[in-house]
Motif scaffolding. Structure first.
Motif, PDB file in Angstrom:
ATOM      1  N   ALA A 177      -1.763   0.229  28.621  1.00  0.00           N
ATOM      2  CA  ALA A 177      -2.104   0.769  27.055  1.00  0.00           C
ATOM      3  C   ALA A 177      -3.204   1.680  26.910  1.00  0.00           C
ATOM      4  O   ALA A 177      -3.219   2.749  26.169  1.00  0.00           O
ATOM      5  CB  ALA A 177      -1.853  -0.382  26.031  1.00  0.00           C
ATOM      6  N   ASP A 178      -4.284   1.145  27.617  1.00  0.00           N
ATOM      7  CA  ASP A 178      -5.682   1.703  27.434  1.00  0.00           C
ATOM      8  C   ASP A 178      -5.465   3.038  28.350  1.00  0.00           C
ATOM      9  O   ASP A 178      -6.422   4.176  28.092  1.00  0.00           O
ATOM     10  CB  ASP A 178      -6.579   1.099  28.087  1.00  0.00           C
ATOM     11  CG  ASP A 178      -7.078  -0.228  27.258  1.00  0.00           C
ATOM     12  OD1 ASP A 178      -6.808   0.009  25.861  1.00  0.00           O
ATOM     13  OD2 ASP A 178      -7.906  -1.005  27.646  1.00  0.00           O
ATOM     14  N   MET A 179      -4.483   3.214  29.133  1.00  0.00           N
ATOM     15  CA  MET A 179      -4.238   4.548  29.815  1.00  0.00           C
ATOM     16  C   MET A 179      -3.485   5.444  28.998  1.00  0.00           C
ATOM     17  O   MET A 179      -3.417   6.817  29.455  1.00  0.00           O
ATOM     18  CB  MET A 179      -3.489   4.346  31.033  1.00  0.00           C
ATOM     19  CG  MET A 179      -4.134   3.337  32.050  1.00  0.00           C
ATOM     20  SD  MET A 179      -3.031   2.736  33.480  1.00  0.00           S
ATOM     21  CE  MET A 179      -2.731   4.235  34.333  1.00  0.00           C
ATOM     22  N   GLY A 180      -3.180   5.184  27.690  1.00  0.00           N
ATOM     23  CA  GLY A 180      -2.612   6.109  26.874  1.00  0.00           C
ATOM     24  C   GLY A 180      -0.789   5.931  26.573  1.00  0.00           C
ATOM     25  O   GLY A 180      -0.719   6.769  25.981  1.00  0.00           O
ATOM     26  N   GLY A 200      -0.743  -5.593  20.135  1.00  0.00           N
ATOM     27  CA  GLY A 200      -0.382  -5.583  18.821  1.00  0.00           C
ATOM     28  C   GLY A 200       0.886  -4.643  18.548  1.00  0.00           C
ATOM     29  O   GLY A 200       1.666  -4.666  19.545  1.00  0.00           O
ATOM     30  N   ASP A 201       1.303  -4.272  17.321  1.00  0.00           N
ATOM     31  CA  ASP A 201       2.304  -3.752  16.986  1.00  0.00           C
ATOM     32  C   ASP A 201       2.559  -2.417  17.084  1.00  0.00           C
ATOM     33  O   ASP A 201       3.920  -1.843  17.088  1.00  0.00           O
ATOM     34  CB  ASP A 201       2.708  -4.302  15.719  1.00  0.00           C
ATOM     35  CG  ASP A 201       2.789  -5.725  15.299  1.00  0.00           C
ATOM     36  OD1 ASP A 201       3.302  -6.226  16.042  1.00  0.00           O
ATOM     37  OD2 ASP A 201       2.369  -6.242  14.316  1.00  0.00           O
ATOM     38  N   ASP A 202       1.366  -1.527  17.358  1.00  0.00           N
ATOM     39  CA  ASP A 202       1.576  -0.293  17.405  1.00  0.00           C
ATOM     40  C   ASP A 202       2.253   0.121  18.891  1.00  0.00           C
ATOM     41  O   ASP A 202       2.739   1.452  19.057  1.00  0.00           O
ATOM     42  CB  ASP A 202       0.394   0.388  17.093  1.00  0.00           C
ATOM     43  CG  ASP A 202      -0.211   0.242  16.015  1.00  0.00           C
ATOM     44  OD1 ASP A 202       0.806   0.067  14.847  1.00  0.00           O
ATOM     45  OD2 ASP A 202      -1.330   0.599  15.735  1.00  0.00           O
ATOM     46  N   LEU A 236      10.799  -6.291  19.820  1.00  0.00           N
ATOM     47  CA  LEU A 236      10.954  -5.689  21.054  1.00  0.00           C
ATOM     48  C   LEU A 236      11.530  -4.277  20.715  1.00  0.00           C
ATOM     49  O   LEU A 236      12.361  -4.103  20.120  1.00  0.00           O
ATOM     50  CB  LEU A 236      11.669  -6.248  21.910  1.00  0.00           C
ATOM     51  CG  LEU A 236      11.157  -7.698  22.453  1.00  0.00           C
ATOM     52  CD1 LEU A 236      11.893  -8.545  23.388  1.00  0.00           C
ATOM     53  CD2 LEU A 236       9.453  -7.661  22.583  1.00  0.00           C
ATOM     54  N   MET A 237      11.147  -3.194  21.535  1.00  0.00           N
ATOM     55  CA  MET A 237      11.822  -1.939  21.529  1.00  0.00           C
ATOM     56  C   MET A 237      13.355  -2.131  22.259  1.00  0.00           C
ATOM     57  O   MET A 237      14.267  -1.489  21.721  1.00  0.00           O
ATOM     58  CB  MET A 237      10.863  -1.000  22.759  1.00  0.00           C
ATOM     59  CG  MET A 237      11.654   0.444  22.804  1.00  0.00           C
ATOM     60  SD  MET A 237      10.437   1.507  23.370  1.00  0.00           S
ATOM     61  CE  MET A 237      10.297   0.857  25.183  1.00  0.00           C
TER      62      MET A 237
END
Length: 405
Positions: A171-174, A217-219, A247-248
């Motif tokens: 997630a930190d990779m974008g 998180g939820d985002d 979940l997606m």
């Protein structure tokens, strides 16, 4: 060689193009990437890719006997001819359709290059300038026992913390959407055949999902894949237990042969279900879409029939307000074909990226890195808008493969 520079003048480019040869190469990435070049008498070469697996390139070579002399401006008719001419080889489904998919993609690339337009324009124009990517992630560690055996079935090898750490890193990779595998070798231990999952195994999955959701998180959109491993009752139990985690989707919950079982799971849970990667041609998606056995359909364009066939599936999904998110484990070539497809489909959602661990993935092509902040920009260059780096292809050929000439 014909001069196609006249597309900048008032004269239309010559469309009387003929296929002269088909070449293949198998690159060994995290999967076997079956690459194909379709050559023409215009001096224009198209590239495509078919889903992993043996014999695919052999089938492409076989197709030369009736595709040489064909016009690559007719990709849909060429695909149908392959299916018809190879029907005696199981051509209506399976590996033949997979091989045909790569050839079909290469024909679109040729057409775009000759006409000077990107493939998405040939498919109807674009709805978006960039395609959102979800990253397929991996966690869980194998370990070596005292007798030297590498084991995967101990629950300590699948710590929820490991999944959470990897999710945070990616997630930190974008990336704004992630997916993990949730099926494990020890799920059905000691009986790997009946598909039933113990209470302990179900709880292990819940712990993993909870840890990942808490970490990101939820985002961030989050999906999990269970690879058709479970019986109907176990699939229902797992899905219900995961409902609180927003979940997606939950992917491939039961084996694909029985549509009624898939529909039963869909009726039993509020979690969106995804499936479709091992179905071929639009016909095999009919019941799935019209009987509402799925919430997100995930065909693989490099195996189900190519770009036109995938668009036909997407159109039928749109009739039923079902999202379209292609399965994709390809090199940059097949990935870029999917980007053009995603650009021109209104109900497209996200595209899979499954090569995070392949640090030379972007070296395989001559452009800048494709993924930026979790998106791939839709190219405006003619054709697929991507070309192979032949030296990197040669460097990573599957052992025993000769590659392109």
């Amino acid at each position: 060689m014909r001069d196609f520079s006249n597309h900048a003048t008032n004269r239309a480019p010559d469309r009387d193009v003929k296929i002269t040869d088909i070449e293949t190469a198998v690159v060994e990435g995290n999967f076997e990437w079956n690459l194909v070049k379709v050559h023409t008498d215009a001096g224009v070469t198209g590239i495509g890719e078919s889903y992993r697996g043996g014999t695919v390139t052999d089938l492409m070579e076989y197709m030369k006997r009736f595709l040489v002399g064909e016009n690559p401006f007719d990709p849909e008719r060429i695909f149908r001819r392959i299916v018809q001419d190879m029907s005696g080889h199981g051509g209506t489904t399976g590996k033949v359709v997979t091989a045909a998919s790569g050839v079909e993609i290469a024909c679109w690339d040729i057409m775009g290059k000759v006409l000077g337009v990107p493939v998405y324009q040939l498919l109807g124009g674009k709805y978006r300038d960039a395609v959102r990517i979800y990253c397929d992630c991996h966690a869980g560690e194998a370990f070596e026992t005292e007798d030297g055996y590498v084991a995967h079935h101990d629950e300590d090898a699948y710590r929820p913390e490991a999944y959470a750490e990897e999710a945070t890193r990616v997630a930190d990779m974008g990336f704004t959407a992630l997916k993990f595998d949730l099926d494990m070798e020890m799920d059905n231990h000691p009986d790997p055949y009946n598909g039933r999952v113990s209470n302990r195994a179900v709880q292990r999955k819940v712990d993993i999902v909870a840890a990942v959701r808490e970490a990101i998180g939820d985002d961030i959109d989050l999906a999990f894949d269970i690879h058709w491993d479970y019986s109907l009752d176990s699939a229902k139990r797992v899905a219900r237990k995961l409902e609180p985690y927003d979940l997606m989707w939950l992917e491939d919950v039961v084996p694909p042969e029985n549509m009624d079982a898939q529909r039963e799971v869909a009726r039993a849970t509020s979690i969106p279900l995804a499936t479709g990667e091992n179905r071929f041609r639009v016909h095999e998606f009919k019941d799935l879409l019209y009987d509402f056995g799925v919430d997100i359909v995930t065909p693989d364009p490099s195996t189900c029939g190519g770009l036109a066939e995938s668009k036909a599936i997407a159109n039928r999904a749109e009739e039923n307000y079902i999202a379209f998110s292609p399965h994709n484990v390809c090199s940059p070539i097949g990935t870029m074909a999917c980007v053009h497809l995603g650009a021109c489909i209104p109900n497209f959602d996200v595209l899979e990226y499954h090569a995070l661990e392949v640090d030379w993935w972007d070296d395989l092509h001559t452009s800048d890195p494709l993924i930026e902040d979790g998106y791939i920009e839709v190219p405006e260059r003619p054709g697929l808008g991507i070309e192979l780096d032949e030296d990197v292809v040669e460097e990573h050929l599957l052992e025993g493969e000769s590659g392109f000439s």
